[in-house]
Write an enzyme that holds these catalytic residues in place. Sequence first.
Site, mmCIF file in Angstrom:
data_model
loop_
_atom_site.group_PDB
_atom_site.id
_atom_site.type_symbol
_atom_site.label_atom_id
_atom_site.label_comp_id
_atom_site.label_asym_id
_atom_site.label_seq_id
_atom_site.Cartn_x
_atom_site.Cartn_y
_atom_site.Cartn_z
ATOM 1 N N TRP A 180 -2.143 -0.288 3.270
ATOM 2 C CA TRP A 180 -1.779 1.065 3.713
ATOM 3 C C TRP A 180 -2.232 2.079 2.671
ATOM 4 O O TRP A 180 -2.042 1.886 1.473
ATOM 5 C CB TRP A 180 -0.268 1.107 3.910
ATOM 6 N N ASP A 198 6.977 -5.227 1.269
ATOM 7 C CA ASP A 198 7.084 -4.021 2.091
ATOM 8 C C ASP A 198 7.349 -4.493 3.510
ATOM 9 O O ASP A 198 6.473 -5.075 4.160
ATOM 10 C CB ASP A 198 5.792 -3.207 2.012
ATOM 11 N N LYS A 255 9.900 2.196 12.586
ATOM 12 C CA LYS A 255 9.279 1.550 13.744
ATOM 13 C C LYS A 255 10.300 0.798 14.588
ATOM 14 O O LYS A 255 10.370 0.971 15.800
ATOM 15 C CB LYS A 255 8.187 0.578 13.284
#
Length: 454
Positions: free
Chosen positions: A177, A258, A294
């Site tokens: 990311w 993560d 999310k």
Amino acid sequence: MHIQQQSASPSADRRLSVLARHLETSSSVAAKQWIMAAPTSSGTQSVFAHIVRAPEDPILGVTVAYNKDTSPVKLNLGVGAYRTEEGKPLVLNVVRKAEQQLVNDRSRVKEYLSITGLADFNKLSAKLILGADSPAIQENRVTTVQCLSGTGSLRVGAEFLARHYHQRTIYIPQPTWGNHPKIFTLAGLSVKSYRYYDPATRGLHFQGLLEDLGSAPSGAIVLLHACAHNPTGVDPTLDQWEQIRRLMRSKGLLPFFDSAYQGFASGSLDTDAQSVRMFVADGGEVLVAQSYAKNMGLYGERVGALSIVCRNADVASRVESQLKLVIRPMYSNPPIHGASIVATILKDRNLYHEWTLELKAMADRIIRMRQQLFDALRARGTPGDWSHIIKQIGMFTFTGLNKEQVAFMTKEYHIYMTSDGRISMAGLSSRTVPHLADAIHAAVTGARRGVTGY
């Protein structure tokens, strides 16, 4: 300036008179200097005139460009946010129910939370990622603090490590990311990378990963994506995770997970937490950053948590005391609303069950979009092996398209994605898959075709 004199002697009167004149003169000079130095509304250049315009964020900039496009067939596959089959943002029904409960509770107030956040939220978040029966939780070896979604959780963890951990180097996957290297660098860590994605196979470069971590200095920090690797959608198998765990523990490497997509990748909260739980089960220390953006659709609420699993309860308590010193000058304490939504859902059996059903429905729709895109490309006879689309998992697919092909698709088909070819499967629908498949086929074959509505 006027000073009221109450003295009894002439000498005292003279001293006061001199002092008054001195103060009046000083005040007048100071005022003139301030006026001369102060900027005026015209004719004076801004003290910030030297600042250059920063480039758009490569991910958020996609949306900026998309919003400027007036084409009726434009399609935004850049930003990682779930969309319905109709292309609309989704607020989960269970979230609306939880919010209504909170609104109806007249005893709730808007007081500050503690530095570490909402206690129920922290406890329930640790259980969600580590497992309700986790020995680490039962032995009080885990400290959890509420943070500002995944980004904030990573930043707090990184700041803590930069201050208190003996190794200042963190290894991140290549690619990863786009915000990861910025977060860790600004926190004071030295960022290096390890091989992860193999463009030739569009899968995991497992041998390269093992070699790079094997040559990392003892004690180095390693960033790991818990599931649904962003941007590739390529995850290690459980056997590969076990090999990674053994290698890292043998070298004393510190895992920093993560976890942005728990439950959102496979549809199962437990399946998507397996990698984290493998590392916790061996008794070693682990950091985990969680996000509810999310999997609960709480993007704008900025709800996340940082958990640090320690060797014993005493160390965990001392770690928490230092995390407070990181958080306090950064944002003082976290917001209450989003964390209250999460806690309300996680501690209510019926709401939790409803959440798992809605979560699985989102994950299943993304899996269907993968299959439909794969089928559409195969039906068109698009050159190449596109099986990676259905092998990859989670919100994103790393298509393998190059910058020129991406630019072509944007110009000719009004399809927006990041320049590395990453597309958000959550932004697709059965209605828009044919348009994307046409664009990919044209980009790969070099064809230029007229664009029609879908």
